[in-house]
Design an enzyme around this catalytic site. Structure first.
Site, PDB file in Angstrom:
ATOM      1  CD  GLU A   1      13.036   2.358   8.271  1.00 47.68           C
ATOM      2  OE1 GLU A   1      13.783   2.746   7.358  1.00 47.68           O
ATOM      3  OE2 GLU A   1      13.048   2.838   9.416  1.00 47.68           O
ATOM      4  N   GLY A   2      10.274  -1.766   4.629  1.00 44.80           N
ATOM      5  CA  GLY A   2      10.300  -2.590   3.436  1.00 44.80           C
ATOM      6  C   GLY A   2      10.667  -4.000   3.809  1.00 44.80           C
TER       7      GLY A   2
END
Ligand code: CAA
Length: 634
Positions: free
Chosen positions: A363-364
């Site tokens: 998620e990044g």
């Protein structure tokens, strides 16, 4: 900012904790060791209402807030981080985009069963060339008037292949960068939608993660999620919320590791007293507790901002980055407190240690979180153009001549003729076992080769084309068809010779990096969307059992191959330039061409703006003619 949770929050925590302790904890080690998805646990989570926590009751949800959702992920992760991410990917990434961007019909059809736990959700953004640079999406969705035809691959997809509903991001208007990306709701089971193998991961092994393969999948136009061209914004906004889930997961892992280490430190005696009373250990525990408290406040306050409709993207990135970085320290210290006992499989701190790492990546990555946070502090770095420079294939510019006749004999003849024209002499050859790094030619087998008996087709082709034999990594490492010394790729042997014939190789990034210096790449694969074709000079789409014997026959000179002279590197031929896929518009007054890739910077039209989206009042920057005076170029 929320400093305390409410009674309802704590009651909900107690409910999830009881479930996690009773149902998950006893099997967590087994799920991890056996890389096993907990189907029964997920079913029960649905029954308990955990899979729809933050969605309104009218959509089948629990009508609770984001803090409750964070508590849910935290409590599951405290016991088993794999189960934590199943919930997080389902709620934040699968359900939320439908809740936030879906039509009523889409919510009814998809969100309701998902929130009730009858269907599981997932999110398909990441691709081999679009990881941190999520805008580099290459999967396409071409509208044919009725359906969007989806083609491409997504990698590292959490909850695949278990999930039933996938939010997929694909390019609907090529050539204009992120403004050409759209979001879709895609169902498992649709024709042409397949899965790669479930990855064998370092941690969170009770969650499933697989590749998604789309081969001409028909997505009905009703399944476009949000407006066309807004997919990137939908993905970014979804991830803003998703990062609260991952922050909560990190917090839960840290909490689980801390509690385990604390208990152990109180029991374990050395030098005549519990190690918890050795200052070097008690200080570690003090730091862990402090870091957890700080993380918890950050996670809940980001959740509260989201619930109260305030900007929260920076705070969720901060929470994700801070909680996960701290959790890495916490699990390290927890294992250190356990000493040797924590290094053994089956100990929960050993599992937490491995599980924690992913929270700084997905998620990044935490590097991307810092990009997000700093963009709120100092503004975004100005870009020369809104359209990213088109990334070439991993192997560089290639001719991509795919022979498509229905008659494979004709395709094979066209391929052989092209190779001869390029300078290949098939009356000479090298020994089949020439080391890959020294070989002038290699015939290589991928997973698509099928059963081991088909390796004789590869051998025959190697013989007739005067090549050595190679393979992709799984063929050596998993299937054991060839020794490890013969696999080609970035992590294996690099091929720097002239001719590389890839048979049944899909084109994983690490493989392509190992052949990028080849003068000529030939791809033979049954899947027309296999990435290898974008990285090849010549290709034939077809079954290797049909194509390989024909190719061997066509290269058979009827005599044994003469010993090849020392290798002379053949120059790579240049591909022809292809035209952009969007239309140009030409001014009827002065002949000025409007190019969507460039926009009209003087008229404050951002690069990537299609002609149809130009404001009505826009006029020709060259002669001032109105928009209506423009005619379609091509
Ligand atoms: N919400 C809505 N729109 C947004 C946005 C947001 N938070 N952030 C940016 N945008 C829009 C903006 O409108 C912007 O358009 P304008 O130019 O009109 O302002 C446009 O997107 C482009 O923004 P940027 O210029 O900031 O985009 P960028 O290309 O520089 O990339 C990035 C920004 C932050 C690096 C982004 O690419 C990113 O987040 N990368 C990481 C990807 C990621 O997190 N992947 C996770 C995959 S899912 C996963 O991991 C799940 C799992 O396994 C459990």
């Amino acid at each position: 900012m929320q400093l305390n949770t409410t009674e309802q929050h704590e009651a909900f925590r107690a409910k999830v904790r009881e479930f996690a302790e009773t149902d998950i904890k006893p099997i967590a080690t087994t799920l991890d060791l056996e890389n096993q998805f907990p189907d029964e646990i997920v079913k029960k989570m649905g029954e308990l209402g955990i899979l729809g926590i933050p969605f309104p009751e009218k959509y089948g949800g629990g009508g609770m807030d984001t803090t409750s959702y964070a508590i849910g992920v935290e409590e599951l992760s405290r016991v088993d981080a794999g189960v934590g991410v199943i919930l997080s990917a389902h709620v934040s990434l699968g359900c939320y985009p439908i809740y936030n961007y879906g039509t009523e019909a889409q919510k009814k059809k998809y969100l309701v069963p998902m929130a009730k736990g009858e269907k599981l959700g997932a999110f398909g953004l990441t691709e081999s060339e679009a990881g941190s640079d999520a805008g580099g999406t290459e999967t396409t969705a071409e509208f044919d008037g009725e359906n969007y035809i989806l083609n491409g691959n997504k990698i590292f997809i959490t909850n695949a292949p278990k999930a039933d509903v996938y939010i997929i991001f694909a390019v609907t208007t090529p050539g204009i960068g992120i403004k050409g990306i759209s979001a879709f709701i895609v169902e498992k089971g649709w024709e042409g939608f397949e899965f790669g193998e479930h990855y064998d991961k370092l941690g969170i092994r009770s969650s499933s993660t697989a590749e998604l393969i789309f081969n001409n999948v028909k997505v009905p136009k009703e399944n476009l999620l949000g407006p066309e061209g807004k997919g990137f914004n939908i993905a970014m906004n979804t991830l803003d919320g998703g990062r609260i889930g991952i922050a909560a997961q990190a917090l839960g892992i840290g909490q689980g590791a801390f509690e385990s280490a604390l208990e152990y430190a109180k029991e374990r005696e050395q030098f005549g007293k519990a190690i918890a009373h050795q200052q070097v250990i008690s200080f570690k525990l003090a730091d862990m507790a402090t870091e957890l408290r700080a993380s918890r406040l950050m996670v809940y306050s980001a959740a509260e901002l989201k619930d109260t409709g305030k900007p929260f993207a920076m705070e969720s990135a901060m929470a994700k980055q801070f909680a996960s970085d701290n959790t890495l320290k916490i699990v390290n210290d927890a294992l250190q407190i356990y000493g040797g006992a924590g290094y053994i499989k089956g100990s929960d701190v050993e599992r937490f240690y491995r599980d924690a790492k992913i929270t700084t990546i997905y998620e990044g990555t935490n590097e991307i979180q810092r990009v997000v946070i700093s963009s709120y502090l100092v503004g975004k770095e100005p870009k020369a153009t809104g359209v990213p420079a088109k990334k070439g294939p991993t192997t560089g510019d290639r001719k991509k001549m795919i022979f498509k006749d229905a008659d494979q004999k004709k395709n094979v003849a066209a391929l052989v003729e092209s190779l001869k024209k390029d300078g290949y002499d098939f009356s000479v050859g090298i020994p089949i076992d020439t080391p890959i790094a020294q070989a002038e030619r290699v015939v290589s087998a991928g997973r698509g080769v099928g059963p081991e008996s088909n390796m004789k087709l590869i051998e025959e082709l190697a013989k007739q084309s005067g090549s050595a034999i190679g393979c992709s990594r799984p063929v050596a490492e998993t299937l054991h068809y060839l020794p490890l010394s013969r696999y080609v790729g970035m992590s294996g042997q690099k091929f720097k010779g002239n001719l590389y014939i890839a048979c049944g190789i899909s084109g994983a990034g690490q493989h392509l990096k190992g052949i990028k210096d080849a003068s000529t790449i030939v791809a033979i694969n049954v899947n027309p969307n296999a990435k290898i074709f974008k990285n090849a000079d010549y290709g034939i789409v077809g079954d290797i059992e049909e194509v390989l014997p024909l190719l061997s026959q066509a290269l058979d000179t009827g005599a044994a191959k003469k010993e090849a002279p020392p290798m002379v590197k053949i120059k790579r031929s240049k591909p022809k330039k292809s035209a952009p896929s969007y239309k140009f518009y030409v001014c009827g007054g002065c002949g000025y061409e409007y190019d969507a890739a460039k926009g009209d910077p003087e008229g404050e039209v951002a690069p990537g703006t299609l002609f149809k989206d130009l404001p009505e009042e826009w006029t020709c920057p060259s002669c001032g003619e109105e928009k209506t005076a423009f005619i379609e170029g091509y």
